[in-house]
Scaffold this motif. Structure first.
Motif, PDB file in Angstrom:
ATOM      1  N   GLY A 165      -4.597  26.837   0.250  1.00  0.00           N
ATOM      2  CA  GLY A 165      -5.539  27.191   1.301  1.00  0.00           C
ATOM      3  C   GLY A 165      -5.892  26.072   2.257  1.00  0.00           C
ATOM      4  O   GLY A 165      -6.679  26.275   3.195  1.00  0.00           O
ATOM      5  N   ASN A 166      -5.321  24.893   2.072  1.00  0.00           N
ATOM      6  CA  ASN A 166      -5.624  23.758   2.946  1.00  0.00           C
ATOM      7  C   ASN A 166      -4.406  23.383   3.777  1.00  0.00           C
ATOM      8  O   ASN A 166      -3.273  23.410   3.290  1.00  0.00           O
ATOM      9  CB  ASN A 166      -6.055  22.544   2.110  1.00  0.00           C
ATOM     10  N   TYR A 167      -4.668  23.020   5.030  1.00  0.00           N
ATOM     11  CA  TYR A 167      -3.590  22.521   5.889  1.00  0.00           C
ATOM     12  C   TYR A 167      -3.314  21.075   5.486  1.00  0.00           C
ATOM     13  O   TYR A 167      -4.020  20.156   5.915  1.00  0.00           O
ATOM     14  CB  TYR A 167      -4.002  22.605   7.355  1.00  0.00           C
ATOM     15  N   CYS A 168      -2.299  20.889   4.672  1.00  0.00           N
ATOM     16  CA  CYS A 168      -2.107  19.571   4.048  1.00  0.00           C
ATOM     17  C   CYS A 168      -1.832  18.471   5.065  1.00  0.00           C
ATOM     18  O   CYS A 168      -2.357  17.346   4.944  1.00  0.00           O
ATOM     19  CB  CYS A 168      -0.997  19.639   3.000  1.00  0.00           C
ATOM     20  N   CYS A 169      -1.020  18.756   6.099  1.00  0.00           N
ATOM     21  CA  CYS A 169      -0.718  17.721   7.088  1.00  0.00           C
ATOM     22  C   CYS A 169      -1.929  17.425   7.968  1.00  0.00           C
ATOM     23  O   CYS A 169      -2.145  16.278   8.366  1.00  0.00           O
ATOM     24  CB  CYS A 169       0.478  18.147   7.941  1.00  0.00           C
ATOM     25  N   VAL A 170      -2.711  18.455   8.266  1.00  0.00           N
ATOM     26  CA  VAL A 170      -3.941  18.247   9.033  1.00  0.00           C
ATOM     27  C   VAL A 170      -4.911  17.395   8.218  1.00  0.00           C
ATOM     28  O   VAL A 170      -5.555  16.471   8.740  1.00  0.00           O
ATOM     29  CB  VAL A 170      -4.586  19.591   9.423  1.00  0.00           C
ATOM     30  N   ASP A 171      -5.014  17.699   6.925  1.00  0.00           N
ATOM     31  CA  ASP A 171      -5.868  16.889   6.040  1.00  0.00           C
ATOM     32  C   ASP A 171      -5.415  15.436   6.035  1.00  0.00           C
ATOM     33  O   ASP A 171      -6.234  14.508   6.040  1.00  0.00           O
ATOM     34  CB  ASP A 171      -5.841  17.441   4.610  1.00  0.00           C
ATOM     35  N   TYR A 172      -4.103  15.245   6.009  1.00  0.00           N
ATOM     36  CA  TYR A 172      -3.573  13.876   6.018  1.00  0.00           C
ATOM     37  C   TYR A 172      -3.999  13.149   7.293  1.00  0.00           C
ATOM     38  O   TYR A 172      -4.448  11.997   7.249  1.00  0.00           O
ATOM     39  CB  TYR A 172      -2.049  13.901   5.913  1.00  0.00           C
ATOM     40  N   ILE A 173      -3.848  13.816   8.438  1.00  0.00           N
ATOM     41  CA  ILE A 173      -4.209  13.183   9.712  1.00  0.00           C
ATOM     42  C   ILE A 173      -5.707  12.898   9.764  1.00  0.00           C
ATOM     43  O   ILE A 173      -6.132  11.868  10.309  1.00  0.00           O
ATOM     44  CB  ILE A 173      -3.766  14.072  10.894  1.00  0.00           C
ATOM     45  N   GLU A 174      -6.525  13.795   9.173  1.00  0.00           N
ATOM     46  CA  GLU A 174      -7.968  13.544   9.122  1.00  0.00           C
ATOM     47  C   GLU A 174      -8.288  12.245   8.383  1.00  0.00           C
ATOM     48  O   GLU A 174      -9.301  11.592   8.671  1.00  0.00           O
ATOM     49  CB  GLU A 174      -8.675  14.714   8.434  1.00  0.00           C
ATOM     50  N   ASN A 175      -7.438  11.888   7.456  1.00  0.00           N
ATOM     51  CA  ASN A 175      -7.629  10.641   6.707  1.00  0.00           C
ATOM     52  C   ASN A 175      -6.893   9.452   7.319  1.00  0.00           C
ATOM     53  O   ASN A 175      -6.970   8.335   6.795  1.00  0.00           O
ATOM     54  CB  ASN A 175      -7.174  10.833   5.250  1.00  0.00           C
ATOM     55  N   HIS A 176      -6.183   9.716   8.419  1.00  0.00           N
ATOM     56  CA  HIS A 176      -5.463   8.649   9.135  1.00  0.00           C
ATOM     57  C   HIS A 176      -5.646   8.892  10.636  1.00  0.00           C
ATOM     58  O   HIS A 176      -4.675   9.058  11.386  1.00  0.00           O
ATOM     59  CB  HIS A 176      -3.971   8.646   8.765  1.00  0.00           C
ATOM     60  N   LEU A 177      -6.892   8.890  11.066  1.00  0.00           N
ATOM     61  CA  LEU A 177      -7.212   9.268  12.443  1.00  0.00           C
ATOM     62  C   LEU A 177      -6.640   8.302  13.473  1.00  0.00           C
ATOM     63  O   LEU A 177      -6.529   8.647  14.659  1.00  0.00           O
ATOM     64  CB  LEU A 177      -8.734   9.382  12.607  1.00  0.00           C
ATOM     65  N   THR A 222       0.115  25.474   4.677  1.00  0.00           N
ATOM     66  CA  THR A 222      -1.059  25.391   3.803  1.00  0.00           C
ATOM     67  C   THR A 222      -0.624  25.310   2.346  1.00  0.00           C
ATOM     68  O   THR A 222       0.356  25.942   1.939  1.00  0.00           O
ATOM     69  CB  THR A 222      -1.975  26.608   3.981  1.00  0.00           C
ATOM     70  N   ILE A 223      -1.361  24.534   1.583  1.00  0.00           N
ATOM     71  CA  ILE A 223      -1.173  24.438   0.133  1.00  0.00           C
ATOM     72  C   ILE A 223      -2.546  24.620  -0.495  1.00  0.00           C
ATOM     73  O   ILE A 223      -3.486  23.880  -0.185  1.00  0.00           O
ATOM     74  CB  ILE A 223      -0.570  23.081  -0.263  1.00  0.00           C
TER      75      ILE A 223
END
Length: 340
Positions: free
Chosen positions: A109-121, A106-107
């Motif tokens: 408070g956000n899971y940065c890699c999960v956020d990335y995957i959410e934007n590259h589904l 987390t960076i």
């Protein structure tokens, strides 16, 4: 002997390491394959060491977080996924290990890699489709199960067109791939109860039409595991309305009755745990009652011969439930026909 000493190469910073990984992955298309693969394997191994420590010292958490940040910034996650078919066994093993650690970082408070995957589904779709590739299927399965731990990613897979592929994967001839696909399928249907309930409500007919084929599969592992999974997710409280709908359908009752006739103990017992819900339903429709009455003698015989273990607590409960179900079936009266 000091003239034989070679100073060790200074350890790369997280940003340097990620750039080296990215460059070596990109080079797979432009350089000699053997050399490029060697560089990729070396760099991914270095990333694993930085993320997990060297056995003597714990990993530096600031460096771990920095690697996660740089990997997202440099689009290295996409390169990891799309290059899986090009990597050797050691590199894939290290990458799967790193993937697990990276998704947890987390960076702010956000899971940065999960956020990335959410934007590259599309990366999730790629991992699902990779079950077709026997060489990398298990690696992709492991990475996909890590993604499914996060509700937003699990929701996408459930609602994607690629989800239907699991009904095919669960019947593939390769035992290891079938087992892995079933494990991923189970996680999709049990990790996030509310999401699953919403999905089943919206796709009830389509889902259970496909699921019926798993329950009647000629593959023993598929049949047993899908039957066990059905009872696991149907009996979850958020799926109460789905279960109530399921036990009103004669075709599914008949499927459980057929499974009670199976020669194998585990199939019989798993089928019983779903069959008993049909019988215990206080609001059985006419069609269900008629089938139970017409098959009363055979059903009672099947249940009476249901294989029980050696008398443990679970076996005692099973024996008690079996007796209750038999009594309920024996007490059912055929519904009267309405006067015309």
């Amino acid at each position: 002997m000091s003239f034989f000493f070679k100073p060790s190469r200074p350890r790369s910073t997280p940003s340097d390491l990620v750039r080296e990984i990215k460059d070596s992955l990109l080079a797979l298309d432009t350089r000699t394959v053997a050399q490029a693969l060697e560089d990729v394997e070396k760099n991914i191994a270095s990333m694993r060491q930085m993320l997990s420590g060297d056995g003597e010292a714990e990993p530096n958490q600031d460096q771990v977080s920095q690697i996660a940040y740089e990997i997202c910034k440099e689009d290295a996650i996409s390169l990891f996924v799309h290059n899986l078919p090009n990597l050797g066994w050691d590199a894939r093993k290290d990458l799967v290990y790193c993937w697990t650690i990276l998704l947890r970082q987390t960076i702010d408070g956000n899971y940065c890699c999960v956020d990335y995957i959410e934007n590259h589904l599309e990366l999730l779709d790629f991992l699902v489709v990779c079950y077709h590739n026997q060489q990398i299927a298990l690696s992709c399965g492991s990475m996909l199960r890590e993604c499914i731990k996060y509700q937003s990613l699990a929701k996408y897979v459930l609602e994607s067109t690629s989800f239907e592929l699991f009904f095919k994967y669960c019947e593939l001839p390769n035992f290891d791939i079938v087992s892995d696909a079933l494990a991923t399928f189970k996680d999709l249907l049990t990790k996030h109860e509310t999401t699953v309930s919403q999905y089943l409500s919206a796709h009830y007919e389509q889902f259970f039409e496909h699921y019926e084929k798993l329950l009647t599969s000629s593959n023993y592992v598929t049949k047993r595991q899908s039957l066990k999974l059905l009872s696991d997710f149907l009996l979850e409280p958020p799926n109460a309305q789905i279960m109530k709908r399921y036990i009103l359908e004669v075709r599914y009752l008949k499927t459980m009755m057929d499974l009670l006739k199976d020669k194998r103990k585990n199939i019989k017992i798993s089928a019983f745990h779903i069959f008993k819900v049909f019988v215990a339903n206080p609001h059985k429709p006419r069609e269900i009652i008629e089938v139970l009455v017409e098959n009363r003698k055979e059903l009672c015989m099947l249940l009476d011969n249901l294989p029980i273990g050696k008398g443990g607590e679970d076996d005692e409960q099973l024996e008690e439930e079996k007796d209750l179900v038999i009594k309920e079936i024996q007490s059912i009266s055929r519904p009267r026909r309405a006067l015309s």
